[in-house]
Design a protein around this motif. Structure first.
Motif, PDB file in Angstrom:
ATOM      1  N   ALA A   1       8.066  -8.890  -0.125  1.00  0.00           N
ATOM      2  CA  ALA A   1       6.735  -8.666   0.448  1.00  0.00           C
ATOM      3  C   ALA A   1       6.784  -7.461   1.371  1.00  0.00           C
ATOM      4  CB  ALA A   1       6.278  -9.901   1.205  1.00  0.00           C
ATOM      5  N   LEU A   2       5.921  -6.483   1.122  1.00  0.00           N
ATOM      6  CA  LEU A   2       5.908  -5.252   1.903  1.00  0.00           C
ATOM      7  C   LEU A   2       4.776  -5.212   2.920  1.00  0.00           C
ATOM      8  CD1 LEU A   2       6.740  -2.910  -1.084  1.00  0.00           C
ATOM      9  CD2 LEU A   2       8.270  -3.519   0.792  1.00  0.00           C
ATOM     10  N   GLY A   3       4.039  -6.299   3.018  1.00  0.00           N
ATOM     11  CA  GLY A   3       2.966  -6.431   3.990  1.00  0.00           C
ATOM     12  C   GLY A   3       2.621  -7.898   4.147  1.00  0.00           C
ATOM     13  N   PHE A   4       1.945  -8.239   5.219  1.00  0.00           N
ATOM     14  CA  PHE A   4       1.595  -9.635   5.447  1.00  0.00           C
ATOM     15  C   PHE A   4       0.652 -10.165   4.377  1.00  0.00           C
ATOM     16  CE2 PHE A   4       2.961  -8.731   9.877  1.00  0.00           C
ATOM     17  CZ  PHE A   4       3.844  -9.790  10.033  1.00  0.00           C
ATOM     18  N   ASP A   5      -0.137  -9.282   3.774  1.00  0.00           N
ATOM     19  CA  ASP A   5      -1.043  -9.742   2.721  1.00  0.00           C
ATOM     20  C   ASP A   5      -0.299 -10.117   1.445  1.00  0.00           C
ATOM     21  OD1 ASP A   5      -0.392  -7.012   2.356  1.00  0.00           O
ATOM     22  OD2 ASP A   5      -2.090  -6.761   1.000  1.00  0.00           O
ATOM     23  N   GLU A   6       0.989  -9.756   1.347  1.00  0.00           N
ATOM     24  CA  GLU A   6       1.793 -10.121   0.180  1.00  0.00           C
ATOM     25  C   GLU A   6       2.626 -11.368   0.418  1.00  0.00           C
ATOM     26  OE1 GLU A   6       4.095  -6.875  -1.367  1.00  0.00           O
ATOM     27  OE2 GLU A   6       2.599  -5.384  -0.817  1.00  0.00           O
ATOM     28  N   ALA A   7       2.525 -11.943   1.621  1.00  0.00           N
ATOM     29  CA  ALA A   7       3.429 -13.032   1.998  1.00  0.00           C
ATOM     30  C   ALA A   7       3.288 -14.253   1.098  1.00  0.00           C
ATOM     31  CB  ALA A   7       3.186 -13.423   3.453  1.00  0.00           C
ATOM     32  N   ARG A   8       2.109 -14.497   0.574  1.00  0.00           N
ATOM     33  CA  ARG A   8       1.877 -15.681  -0.257  1.00  0.00           C
ATOM     34  C   ARG A   8       2.176 -15.426  -1.738  1.00  0.00           C
ATOM     35  NH1 ARG A   8      -0.874 -19.795   2.290  1.00  0.00           N
ATOM     36  NH2 ARG A   8      -1.731 -19.302   4.354  1.00  0.00           N
ATOM     37  N   GLN A   9       2.486 -14.195  -2.087  1.00  0.00           N
ATOM     38  CA  GLN A   9       2.785 -13.889  -3.493  1.00  0.00           C
ATOM     39  C   GLN A   9       4.173 -14.390  -3.865  1.00  0.00           C
ATOM     40  OE1 GLN A   9       2.364  -9.687  -4.169  1.00  0.00           O
ATOM     41  NE2 GLN A   9       0.267  -9.609  -3.394  1.00  0.00           N
ATOM     42  N   THR A  10       4.321 -14.852  -5.110  1.00  0.00           N
ATOM     43  CA  THR A  10       5.634 -15.158  -5.655  1.00  0.00           C
ATOM     44  C   THR A  10       6.179 -13.875  -6.255  1.00  0.00           C
ATOM     45  OG1 THR A  10       5.036 -17.460  -6.158  1.00  0.00           O
ATOM     46  CG2 THR A  10       6.940 -16.534  -7.318  1.00  0.00           C
ATOM     47  N   LYS A  11       7.170 -13.301  -5.596  1.00  0.00           N
ATOM     48  CA  LYS A  11       7.732 -12.042  -6.068  1.00  0.00           C
ATOM     49  C   LYS A  11       8.632 -12.296  -7.269  1.00  0.00           C
ATOM     50  CE  LYS A  11       5.709  -9.393  -3.114  1.00  0.00           C
ATOM     51  NZ  LYS A  11       4.692  -8.406  -3.585  1.00  0.00           N
TER      52      LYS A  11
ATOM     53  N   THR B   1      10.950 -14.535   5.806  1.00  0.00           N
ATOM     54  CA  THR B   1       9.625 -15.151   5.817  1.00  0.00           C
ATOM     55  C   THR B   1       8.646 -14.313   6.617  1.00  0.00           C
ATOM     56  OG1 THR B   1      10.590 -17.367   5.656  1.00  0.00           O
ATOM     57  CG2 THR B   1       8.314 -17.214   6.427  1.00  0.00           C
ATOM     58  N   LEU B   2       7.501 -14.011   5.985  1.00  0.00           N
ATOM     59  CA  LEU B   2       6.377 -13.357   6.655  1.00  0.00           C
ATOM     60  C   LEU B   2       5.208 -14.330   6.636  1.00  0.00           C
ATOM     61  CD1 LEU B   2       8.152 -10.829   5.824  1.00  0.00           C
ATOM     62  CD2 LEU B   2       5.985  -9.589   5.599  1.00  0.00           C
TER      63      LEU B   2
END
Length: 416
Positions: free
Chosen positions: A253-263, A288-289
């Motif tokens: 995750a490269l930003g807090f808006d990506e924190a919920r994404q499954t990378k 964790t973000l």
């Protein structure tokens, strides 16, 4: 042929004063394990391997480590330049890295230069042909003309990029015929790209790359390749409903808006009949973000929940937005006091109705030498309440000035 498709690593990223070095090291270790477990033949990074054009020494060290370890494993590596990458930085070791099984394509050149092969693990024979196109800069494929409207420029750029793809695909088909006569089998053709496509879902940590010229490239302008491996968009996704056109997304995750994404990274199986299967490999969360939005009253319980579920080895990084109580003058101190003693680190505190810049912990404050000129400009621009078109125009103008100054310095340095 089994290919591992990934992109947007952003080695060297400083995230609100925090280094991502430990995460990227863990990512490399994990990736090498997956390469062995799944018997991957080649790894493809579709752009933005670095976060800035002048990456820190530890970022270069991680880059070199990845290349060396994949070479030791007998796995080919193809690296494409992205809009964050410096062409000169990627090119400086290109010829040397070729001897380690790594091909680097940093900029756009003759079509034949972009039609490359990736070898099968073990035998070393070609397993597929790649139309290896990096981030395409407008100046590399077209010349501006006087009197063009904004719409004319956008259409001209789209046409130029489409023509570039068609020319490289034609070169790949010629190579395919030549190799079929030699090997007795037809090699699949894949294509790459680092750009925004029509229908792709973006997020706040993605820097728009065709500002004022081309907002999104249509999927029907791609050549009929068996698989199209894309980078630039950090959220993993299919494009336009096509299973064979994919963004792998960023692995962390490269930003807090990506924190919920499954990378994820993608395992792509191809043979002489084309694309056979695509499998998603979820990437573990190494850091964790969490973005928190609540009242000051509810914050203690929210922080405890995050602390309980997070990685115990690393403090969770938090972006806290306070509602209802956001008028308090000592809000940052109150939030920090509630976080003390918990395995969390508050990187940003925002007031729901406030327009002030993010409040950072004193120990997490960044110095100017940790920021690029683009980072400084972007943060200063964020303090203004300007319409998006004006922000885009200012950003584009600033980038042009920085590039012209860099070009002047290079000329002066060469003369000296």
């Amino acid at each position: 042929m089994r290919l591992l498709h990934t992109s947007d690593w952003h080695l060297g990223q400083h995230f609100m004063g925090q280094s991502r070095q430990a995460e990227h090291q863990a990512l490399i270790d994990w990736l090498l394990q997956q390469v062995q477990i799944h018997q991957v033949d080649a790894v493809l990074i579709a752009g933005d391997v670095f976060d800035t054009g002048a990456p820190a020494s530890y970022a270069r060290e991680l880059y070199n480590q990845l290349i060396a370890r994949l070479h030791q494993a007998g796995v080919a590596l193809l690296i494409l330049g992205g809009n964050h990458d410096s062409v000169s930085v990627l090119d400086e070791s290109r010829d040397l890295l070729r001897h380690l099984g790594t091909q680097v394509i940093a900029s756009t050149g003759a079509p034949q230069q972009h039609a490359v092969t990736l070898a099968l693990r073990g035998s070393g024979q070609p397993g597929c042909i790649v139309c290896a196109l990096p981030f395409i800069r407008a100046r590399d494929v077209q010349q501006s003309q006087a009197g063009q409207s904004a719409q004319d420029k956008q259409q001209a750029l789209q046409t130029a990029i489409q023509n570039t793809y068609q020319q490289v695909y034609a070169a790949a088909q010629v190579l395919q015929q030549e190799l079929q006569a030699t090997l007795g089998r037809k090699l699949p053709i894949i294509a790459t790209g680092h750009l925004t496509t029509v229908g792709a879902s973006s997020n706040e940590s993605v820097r728009e790359i065709y500002v004022g010229s081309l907002e999104a490239f249509p999927t029907n302008a791609f050549p009929p390749a068996d698989y199209i491996a894309l980078g630039h968009i950090h959220q993993p996704q299919k494009v336009g409903g096509f299973d064979h056109i994919r963004y792998s997304g960023s692995p962390i995750a490269l930003g807090f808006d990506e924190a919920r994404q499954t990378k994820q990274v993608l395992l792509v199986d191809l043979n002489e009949n084309g694309l056979q299967a695509i499998e998603s490999l979820p990437v573990p969360v190494f850091q964790t973000l969490a973005a928190v939005r609540c009242s000051l009253k509810d914050l203690p319980e929210t922080l405890k929940t995050i602390a309980t579920s997070a990685n115990p080895e690393r403090a969770s990084w938090l972006d806290v937005t306070i509602i209802e109580d956001d008028y308090l003058a000592d809000l940052p101190a109150r939030v920090q006091a509630l976080a003390d003693g918990l395995p969390v680190q508050v990187l940003r505190i925002k007031r729901q109705r406030g327009t002030a810049a993010a409040q950072l912990q004193s120990e997490a404050m960044e110095s100017l030498d940790e920021l690029t000129p683009q980072d400084v400009f972007a943060r200063r621009l964020a303090l203004e309440t300007l319409e998006p078109p004006l922000q885009q125009a200012l950003t584009e103008r600033y980038q042009s000035v920085v590039e012209s100054l860099s070009h002047t310095e290079n000329i002066s340095g060469g003369a000296a």
